[in-house]
Design an enzyme around this catalytic site. Sequence first.
Site, mmCIF file in Angstrom:
data_model
loop_
_atom_site.group_PDB
_atom_site.id
_atom_site.type_symbol
_atom_site.label_atom_id
_atom_site.label_comp_id
_atom_site.label_asym_id
_atom_site.label_seq_id
_atom_site.Cartn_x
_atom_site.Cartn_y
_atom_site.Cartn_z
ATOM 1 N N PHE A 1 0.823 -1.221 0.000
ATOM 2 C CA PHE A 1 0.000 0.000 0.000
ATOM 3 C C PHE A 1 0.859 1.274 0.000
ATOM 4 C CE2 PHE A 1 -2.328 2.793 3.288
ATOM 5 C CZ PHE A 1 -2.861 3.626 2.310
ATOM 6 N N LEU B 1 6.475 -10.030 -2.655
ATOM 7 C CA LEU B 1 5.107 -10.302 -3.134
ATOM 8 C C LEU B 1 4.427 -11.330 -2.236
ATOM 9 C CD1 LEU B 1 5.528 -10.229 -7.044
ATOM 10 C CD2 LEU B 1 4.812 -8.384 -5.517
ATOM 11 N N THR C 1 10.262 -11.126 9.319
ATOM 12 C CA THR C 1 10.370 -10.037 8.334
ATOM 13 C C THR C 1 10.699 -8.708 9.007
ATOM 14 O OG1 THR C 1 8.958 -11.035 6.664
ATOM 15 C CG2 THR C 1 9.023 -8.641 6.701
ATOM 16 N N THR D 1 5.959 2.966 12.871
ATOM 17 C CA THR D 1 4.552 3.245 13.132
ATOM 18 C C THR D 1 4.362 3.874 14.505
ATOM 19 O OG1 THR D 1 2.468 2.115 13.646
ATOM 20 C CG2 THR D 1 4.433 0.789 13.812
ATOM 21 N N ASP D 2 3.285 4.641 14.645
ATOM 22 C CA ASP D 2 2.970 5.206 15.967
ATOM 23 C C ASP D 2 2.565 4.109 16.957
ATOM 24 O OD1 ASP D 2 0.478 4.567 14.904
ATOM 25 O OD2 ASP D 2 -0.439 6.511 15.308
ATOM 26 N N GLU D 3 2.287 2.896 16.443
ATOM 27 C CA GLU D 3 1.829 1.832 17.345
ATOM 28 C C GLU D 3 2.926 1.391 18.313
ATOM 29 O OE1 GLU D 3 -0.686 -1.170 15.589
ATOM 30 O OE2 GLU D 3 -1.292 0.183 13.995
ATOM 31 N N TYR E 1 2.510 -7.350 16.340
ATOM 32 C CA TYR E 1 2.914 -6.459 15.238
ATOM 33 C C TYR E 1 3.711 -5.275 15.767
ATOM 34 C CZ TYR E 1 2.512 -2.469 12.063
ATOM 35 O OH TYR E 1 2.786 -1.357 11.303
ATOM 36 N N LYS F 1 7.732 -4.147 15.275
ATOM 37 C CA LYS F 1 8.167 -2.864 14.715
ATOM 38 C C LYS F 1 9.056 -2.131 15.715
ATOM 39 C CE LYS F 1 7.035 -1.207 11.272
ATOM 40 N NZ LYS F 1 7.664 -1.324 9.908
ATOM 41 N N ASN G 1 -2.186 6.053 11.237
ATOM 42 C CA ASN G 1 -2.889 5.245 10.228
ATOM 43 C C ASN G 1 -3.022 5.983 8.901
ATOM 44 O OD1 ASN G 1 -3.704 4.114 12.887
ATOM 45 N ND2 ASN G 1 -4.913 2.732 11.613
ATOM 46 N N VAL H 1 -17.712 -4.168 12.979
ATOM 47 C CA VAL H 1 -17.033 -3.198 13.844
ATOM 48 C C VAL H 1 -16.638 -3.901 15.140
ATOM 49 C CG1 VAL H 1 -17.392 -1.095 15.192
ATOM 50 C CG2 VAL H 1 -18.237 -1.238 12.845
ATOM 51 N N ASN I 1 -13.737 4.667 15.111
ATOM 52 C CA ASN I 1 -14.011 3.714 14.029
ATOM 53 C C ASN I 1 -15.460 3.795 13.569
ATOM 54 O OD1 ASN I 1 -11.391 2.854 14.277
ATOM 55 N ND2 ASN I 1 -11.893 1.104 15.576
#
Length: 339
Positions: A11, A35, A100, A125-127, A153, A157, A182, A209, A252
């Site tokens: 993305f 890929l 990875t 990432t901000d996470e 995740y 990171k 995000n 949701v 959300n």
Amino acid sequence: MKIIVTGGAGFIGSNFVFYMLKKHPDYRIICLDKLTYAGNLSTLKGVLDNENFRFVKADICDRNAVYNLFEEEKPDMVVNFAAESHVDRSIENPEVFLQTNILGTAVLMDACRKYGIKRYHQVSTDEVYGDLPLDRPDLFFTENTPIHTSSPYSSSKAGADLLVLAYHRTYGLPVSISRCSNNYGPYHFPEKLIPLMIANALNDKPLPVYGKGENVRDWLYVEDHCKAIDLIIHNGRVGEVYNIGGHNEMTNIDIVKLICKHLGKPESLITYVADRKGHDMRYAIDPTKIHNELGWLPETMFKDGIKKTIDWYLNNREWWETIISGEYQNYYEKMYGNR
Ligand code: NAD
Ligand code: TYD
């Protein structure tokens, strides 16, 4: 200038490739991508014939393949987008995230040490900062906020970020790190909130949701992220971390309702499902540092960006319909079948 962009078939990486080829027509951009399920060569079809672009299918964990590419191309910079990026998948199977996101980062930086580099940039990432409480809207993540992760995740990171800073201190590698909130925009894989809700709504399927839908994310249009990285790799200080975010916090449920409204679909499609394990409540970035040092500001307002994004999914049905008709269906059944 020669730049290796890893994860450029995903993305944000693909949007970065497009942005850089347009902004710097004299640069050579080499995309290295394994890929995986999230990478899609068809995304890059508009640039595959560009003589300043090269695509190489390889795993960032494959030391020989990475070293061979460095030997051949002698890049000036590496921008590392390649990662396993979906929190829900990391809860199901953390191992590939460690492979990875951490080991792959180490291989890339070892190649940079061996062959020399002007800049290694880590897209983080901000996470890594964990989450903020909903009842403290005065709090924001700064670059000094302690690392405090919630998911496999974000932990992977954060591990990579620590390694990047260690390579700077120990070996003097010229690194920089960006931690963004995000993103949304074209080519976003339809397992993530915004494209998943657009695709489901267009197919009149339930809109799942998590929990009460009150979790808050700070949404940034993907091109604004690409512009920020371009500024950091050219003008940002070596060894520094830069937060990127646009002060655009939304729950959300508000996002999902907005998508229904834009598409003329009934809110009765919304289905509340079991919450994500360890679900982060709120992310919110303080982008003062990148603004003061590099003059970066987000340019796309959310109301315009979400319209552009929805229009893109309406005009590019084949891109996402191909994805959701394949292997992804098994994933969807597993994650949402009994939720
Ligand atoms: P994505 O999942 O859409 O794309 C990841 C890409 O990396 C894919 O093309 C995939 O094929 C490739 N890849 C995965 N493993 C690889 C490996 N071992 N070797 C080579 N290529 C591999 O991800 P995205 O949303 O574009 O995110 C890109 C980066 O930005 C990630 O590092 C992510 O942590 C970070 N980030 C994402 C967001 C967001 O909102 N999506 C926000 C902040 C930071
Ligand atoms: P996501 O797009 O996975 O990004 P992240 O978890 O990295 O922030 O999810 C964004 C928010 O949307 C998060 O709070 C989880 C929620 N969410 C749902 O409510 N339903 C869904 O089907 C998905 C994929 C996410």
